[in-house]
Design an enzyme around this catalytic site. Sequence first.
Site, short mmCIF file in Angstrom:
data_model
loop_
_atom_site.label_atom_id
_atom_site.label_comp_id
_atom_site.label_asym_id
_atom_site.label_seq_id
_atom_site.Cartn_x
_atom_site.Cartn_y
_atom_site.Cartn_z
N HIS A 34 27.80 5.07 55.91
CA HIS A 34 26.47 5.19 56.50
C HIS A 34 25.74 3.84 56.37
CE1 HIS A 34 27.72 9.25 55.43
NE2 HIS A 34 26.85 9.72 56.29
N HIS A 265 23.55 6.02 61.91
CA HIS A 265 23.38 6.81 60.68
C HIS A 265 24.67 6.92 59.88
CE1 HIS A 265 23.15 10.40 58.12
NE2 HIS A 265 21.86 10.21 58.10
N GLU A 414 14.54 28.95 41.21
CA GLU A 414 15.83 28.93 40.51
C GLU A 414 16.61 27.63 40.76
OE1 GLU A 414 14.80 33.24 41.37
OE2 GLU A 414 14.88 31.37 42.54
N HIS A 476 20.14 43.44 43.27
CA HIS A 476 20.00 42.78 41.98
C HIS A 476 21.25 42.90 41.10
CE1 HIS A 476 15.91 42.25 43.08
NE2 HIS A 476 15.48 41.92 41.88
#
Length: 664
Positions: A34, A265, A414, A476
């Site tokens: 890149h 890029h 999280e 869950h």
Amino acid sequence: MEDPAMPNTKTQNDLANAIRSLSMDAVEKANSGHPGLPMGCADIATVLFTKVMKFDPSQPWWADRDRFVLSAGHGSMLLYSSLYLLGYEDMTIEQIRNFRQLGSKTAGHPEYHFAPGIETTTGPLGQGLGNAVGMAIAEAKLSAEFGADLVDHHTWVLAGDGCLMEGIAQEAISLAGHLKLNKLTVIWDNNDITIDGSVSNADSTDQIARFKAVGWNTIEVDGHDQDALEKALLTAKASDRPTLIAAKTTIGFGAPNKAGSHAVHGSPLGKDELAAAKAQLGIDYPAFEIPAAILESWRAAGTRSANARGAWEGRLAAADASLRSEFERRMEGKLPEGFAEAINEAKRKLVADKPKVATRKAGQMALEVINGLLPETIGGSADLTGSNLTNTSHTKPFTATDRLGRYMRYGIREHEMAAAMNGIALHGGFLPYGGTFLVFTDYARPSIRLSALMEQRVVYVMTHDSIGLGEDGPTHQPVEHLTALRAIPNLLVMRPADAVETLECWQIAVESSDAPAILALSRQNLPALRITDSSENLSARGAYRIAGEAGAAAAIFATGSEVAIAVEAQKTLAEQGMSAQVISVPSMELFARQPQSYRDDLLAGVKARVAIEAGLGMSWWKLLGDKGRFVGMEGFGASAPAEALYAHFGITAQHVVEAVTAQL
């Protein structure tokens, strides 16, 4: 004298063009990489490394160095070129020539451990930003503990549009703003280009407004004007809040036909465009050769902080002996003397008391001991403290106004919790741990994977580890998660069966110097099964006989809450005249490390093999073999009390008995 109307002097341009030249050459030679970011951000790197940052290539792990994180890791040649130019010993011109080749230190994205000067692994976009927040937390807390004479440095991040689009970025910047981490600066490579083309194809976020909304200072600057960049960076250093510098750049700066487009890029320029770019930039020297005068200027910049380092070493030497000793111990990651014996004493008490508790509660009991012994632990939870039980009497909150606290209130973040813990560990001086539900490792998994890849001592306290959590239901209830986590190399997945095993697993996690750990802990109470004293950490074997006799015809393997079910089945089999032994398997990874002789002895004489675990059986078949049986889950859970769920899904002692009987 240079024309003051020019954005940069010839000297400034020469320094930046050295980065551009090496980066273009390396990508072209590798035919991979890149080039756009290194070309566009060369002025930023030049100012940051030659004028602003504090570091010393001769002592690359100096504790009070500034940290630089290339969050936009695809632009790795920017970092590699800079490290070579600054005089980092490991980053030779041969390494630059061997960019992206097997065995080189110059990997496709910066990889921690490969070479000094690379502070973290930044392949996945946004990870570096998440790590940097952790580094800034560590600096702030360590400075509060040991004083600014020993700890006073900044964390600098170079991030791109992709980093800011990733969801982890919002988690990271909102936490950093809330905590007012004023020694954290993010430089945004604001070039309006991603792989697919213009940023406007997919995003129209007002990034300045976004950062301001979460409490950041913001500065807008021309990313190719080195004097303006220096002023912005120094302003950021003096801020009382974290700072975003929006540096307007041109991707592939200098390439006459490809600059400002996605074509530069992620692909080499090509022979003709490379030659044209060098001509336009005024680079008239051969590939991989930097003129002596320019290289000497870069190398001189590399020595710029040598005196600051020497003064710091003098302050460290003059510090109180006990303070100095503790600082050095912490930064070296060594445990204090007497740690193992204190753990053994706590274990003897558990054997005597035989508590019937959930392993999440046993984990809190273990932490009460560990946090009292280790001031370097820094705990936390993703808004589930009352469920994870990761707090103890020692853990007052770390806040914007109290940097001495040892408990991180990460909020419902999280992924950032995991990434920040990686940054805390990488910074040094701390042992981070943090909690959520095991099912939510899905939200943290990319960062958990990088903990393992970077071999960092990070502890993930994952409670509510099975259908045993009950009425919260299948969203869950983790069923595939143990198997999925066991698939990650260099990750210790530990699921203890009772309070003694939980303490032992915590000891393993704390003593592990080169691998992170998952502690999968139950919501429901579990009986005490380890009722005889043993100074040996049996859980460190990975698997061991917890009930029954050696040489039994059947082996029942179990983890966590299912070990008690296995023991019940073993007793029933004995009443029916069949011999069986129960093998607790707190960690498959640790068992796999044991000598073959230990594994053979443990299973000598076994004719029937059954494993029981309240999850999917995929990770068990190597141990069970072709003829073994698995008692566990085959699909998702359901909403009901735990006892009803275990019966409904057939995770019972009777099913274990039937599975053993069918093989004998």
